[in-house]
Design an enzyme around this catalytic site. Sequence first.
Site, short mmCIF file in Angstrom:
data_model
loop_
_atom_site.label_atom_id
_atom_site.label_comp_id
_atom_site.label_asym_id
_atom_site.label_seq_id
_atom_site.Cartn_x
_atom_site.Cartn_y
_atom_site.Cartn_z
N GLN A 268 5.69 2.47 -12.42
CA GLN A 268 5.04 3.34 -10.91
C GLN A 268 6.02 4.63 -10.82
O GLN A 268 6.71 4.86 -11.29
CB GLN A 268 6.29 2.31 -10.03
CG GLN A 268 5.77 1.08 -9.43
CD GLN A 268 4.41 0.89 -8.69
OE1 GLN A 268 3.28 2.29 -8.16
NE2 GLN A 268 4.03 0.12 -8.54
N CYS A 389 -2.61 -1.67 -4.79
CA CYS A 389 -2.58 -0.13 -5.42
C CYS A 389 -4.02 -0.05 -4.10
O CYS A 389 -4.16 1.43 -4.63
CB CYS A 389 -2.19 0.49 -5.97
SG CYS A 389 -3.42 0.21 -7.82
#
Length: 435
Positions: A268, A389
């Site tokens: 991430q 996402c």
Amino acid sequence: MLKKNDILTAAVTDMNYMGLGVTKIDGAVIFIQGGVTGDKLEIKIIKVAKGYSVARIEKIISPSRHRIAPNCSAFPRCGGCVYRHITYEYENELKRQRVENEFKRVKLDVTVKEVISAKKEGYRNKLQCPVSESCDIGFYASRTHEIIPISACALQEELTLPVYEFLTRYIKENKPSGLRHIYIRCGVNTGEVMVCLVCKKSGFKGDKALAERLISEFDEVKSVILNVNPDDTNVVLGKKCITLAGKDTIDDILCGLRFTVNPLSFYQVNHSCTELLYKTAAEFADVQPSDTVVDLYCGIGTVGLSVISERRAKKLIGVEVIPEAVENARKNAEQNGVENAEFICSRAEECTFPSPDVLLVDPPRKGCAPSLIDYIGKLLPKKIVYISCSPDTLARDCAELVKHGYKLSDVQPFNMFQRTEHVESVVCLTRTFNE
Ligand code: SAH
């Protein structure tokens, strides 16, 4: 009928997720470049298409209260940021609404919580820049392959910037042939930096000397990798990595755990926001010591290992398709003292595993394959914590899971990618019946 070059007065009533202002005049939708909800503007129509028009601002008659001065000279030409001209608060609200709209679209009635954000301006631990044949280096202009030269980017972690400046100078002076991308990643909590030079063929003249210079001039650079990508696609990295100097991987500390990461493994980009995201995922998962936990799309094992870190679990099984990430995940379990974890290198939709108490899912943007949703519907874990996402595929997959007997209890968005169009979410689904 609107025509090109028409000049009109418009009140902006909304913004879309590409950062464009929206207004309606006599029922016709107009997208206004740079327009902010609440602006009163004089606009010029620059394009008339079927069903909508596009305009640009001629004059701001009265500005919106959400409007701020963008603090980057590359905005809005650079394709990275779309919300640099509005307040963080309004950006968060737009992202919350976007997630809510996706759930409404699939007819799931849920309250989407206020967006959580970490409010760090330079948050990106990864900097990826294309290098043109003429050795221009920067970022792609919005939705094109035109490179906008950039000397520094406000979204980047400071750790990466001196290395970026150095490489920009080196590339301009030495014009290395065949260098396609540079990619710099840092471990925010360890201060370790990795530099990855992506080439069309197996290197360029002076690559090894450059690598050694990077290691000797920058204390923080611990790894310089050559990545070979001969393919002409949008994918930045090729499969082959050669370590030019230093280590093959770098480390970071996330949620109190040590993670080793290879250049090909996903990690991430926003460290502080990821800690908040994983903390929420852990709260939703509420793992008990007797639980079996399966972590699909596990990458280097970050979600599973952090979620079980407090109360442990009977067993953790991770599934991931990239072999290097699986290798990292195994090492990460070991170096954090987790002995009951197993990591399987497979596509999630092609893997079989025992029915878990808690299923963690964190797929790429396209979401889960229908066959995987059907398999989950057969295993029927008590609880599913889904990280995504992409709000549209998240909502789509949740709607399918609801048909299998799940209730959507929480939807929590995160502003993981501040200033850009993207939004991350974590949702909790609980089985509505006992077996
Ligand atoms: N949970 C991890 C990684 C999430 S990103 C984290 O938070 O760091 C999504 C991951 O899914 C990537 O590591 C990618 O390599 C992997 N992936 C993509 N398609 C896959 C598939 N079909 N099956 C299993 N893993 C996949």
